[in-house]
Write a protein that holds these residues in place. Sequence first.
Motif, short mmCIF file in Angstrom:
data_model
loop_
_atom_site.label_atom_id
_atom_site.label_comp_id
_atom_site.label_asym_id
_atom_site.label_seq_id
_atom_site.Cartn_x
_atom_site.Cartn_y
_atom_site.Cartn_z
N MET A 184 19.16 -10.26 81.58
CA MET A 184 19.32 -10.71 80.19
C MET A 184 20.21 -11.96 80.18
O MET A 184 21.25 -11.99 80.81
N ILE A 185 19.76 -12.99 79.46
CA ILE A 185 20.52 -14.23 79.31
C ILE A 185 21.12 -14.26 77.91
O ILE A 185 20.43 -14.01 76.93
N THR A 186 22.42 -14.57 77.84
CA THR A 186 23.11 -14.60 76.55
C THR A 186 23.80 -15.94 76.36
O THR A 186 24.44 -16.44 77.28
N VAL A 187 23.66 -16.52 75.16
CA VAL A 187 24.46 -17.67 74.75
C VAL A 187 25.55 -17.12 73.84
O VAL A 187 25.27 -16.66 72.74
N PRO A 188 26.80 -17.09 74.32
CA PRO A 188 27.87 -16.47 73.52
C PRO A 188 28.21 -17.28 72.28
O PRO A 188 28.12 -18.50 72.28
N ALA A 189 28.61 -16.57 71.22
CA ALA A 189 29.12 -17.25 70.03
C ALA A 189 30.35 -18.06 70.42
O ALA A 189 31.16 -17.63 71.23
N GLY A 190 30.47 -19.24 69.84
CA GLY A 190 31.60 -20.10 70.13
C GLY A 190 31.39 -21.04 71.30
O GLY A 190 32.28 -21.84 71.61
N SER A 191 30.22 -20.97 71.95
CA SER A 191 29.94 -21.86 73.08
C SER A 191 29.75 -23.29 72.60
O SER A 191 29.16 -23.53 71.54
N SER A 239 20.48 -13.59 72.66
CA SER A 239 20.09 -13.08 73.98
C SER A 239 18.58 -12.98 74.10
O SER A 239 17.86 -12.83 73.11
N ALA A 240 18.11 -13.04 75.35
CA ALA A 240 16.69 -12.84 75.68
C ALA A 240 16.58 -12.58 77.17
O ALA A 240 17.48 -12.94 77.94
N PRO A 241 15.48 -11.95 77.60
CA PRO A 241 15.31 -11.70 79.04
C PRO A 241 15.19 -12.98 79.85
O PRO A 241 15.62 -13.05 81.00
N LEU A 276 15.17 -17.56 79.69
CA LEU A 276 15.66 -18.71 78.95
C LEU A 276 14.65 -19.20 77.91
O LEU A 276 15.01 -19.50 76.77
N THR A 277 13.38 -19.27 78.29
CA THR A 277 12.36 -19.79 77.36
C THR A 277 12.08 -18.83 76.21
O THR A 277 11.45 -19.22 75.23
N ASP A 278 12.58 -17.58 76.31
CA ASP A 278 12.37 -16.61 75.24
C ASP A 278 13.52 -16.56 74.24
O ASP A 278 13.49 -15.76 73.30
N LEU A 279 14.55 -17.38 74.46
CA LEU A 279 15.70 -17.35 73.55
C LEU A 279 15.24 -17.66 72.12
O LEU A 279 14.52 -18.63 71.89
N PRO A 280 15.68 -16.85 71.14
CA PRO A 280 15.39 -17.19 69.75
C PRO A 280 16.22 -18.40 69.33
O PRO A 280 17.10 -18.85 70.08
N ALA A 281 15.96 -18.92 68.15
CA ALA A 281 16.72 -20.07 67.65
C ALA A 281 18.21 -19.72 67.62
O ALA A 281 18.59 -18.61 67.23
#
Length: 198
Positions: A1-8, A29-31, A33-38
């Motif tokens: 799972m790939i996560t872009v944390p809040a505050g990045s 988060s998404a499994p 990178l290309t699946d990340l939601p907006a």
Amino acid sequence: MITVPAGSSLTLRCPGTQGIVLVSLADVSAPFLTDLPAIPVLSLDGPGVRRIGILELVTSAGVTWVEAELRNDQLTVIGDAPTDVVQRRSSTRRPGTYPAVGTAQIENVDGRRLVPLTGRVEDISTTGLLLRATTDDNLPSLPYGIERTLLHVTMPWGELTAAVNTVDQRADLLRGTFEWIDPNASDELVRFCGSRFS
């Protein structure tokens, strides 16, 4: 799972303009990178403005670059999955803005020299950090060939002194791993990095 944390801090580089620094407003988060939601971000654009460029994306898997679109304070990944992840994460990073001063050891065609720098640490873990900095000549990028940096970083608990080996250097950004940390700060860093995610 790939996560872009809040505050990045995320930087979008569009043709013909300076990089646009955006702050993510929520964990996304998404499994893959290309699946990340907006990604909801804080931006200064008005409604209807559309920008497409190369996004420097800070995720739980590392830092990478991918094509993205910014529209209505939403950042959407539109490019193929990149292959140039700068550094895989061996430990959890904590985003923030921590003032830093130090000295960079540079070796390039001009020889070896020391250069003072100032900036901020944008994320930190028990194994390394991401530094955005400039030298005293205030050029928009760091000099090429930084091998090692001695830094004094102002952290919430006090000062962290560390020697950092360069992993990747691009423009005013330097990703590095710790070669040495002041023993008094090492335990504090472990507690600090673990406190948000435990």
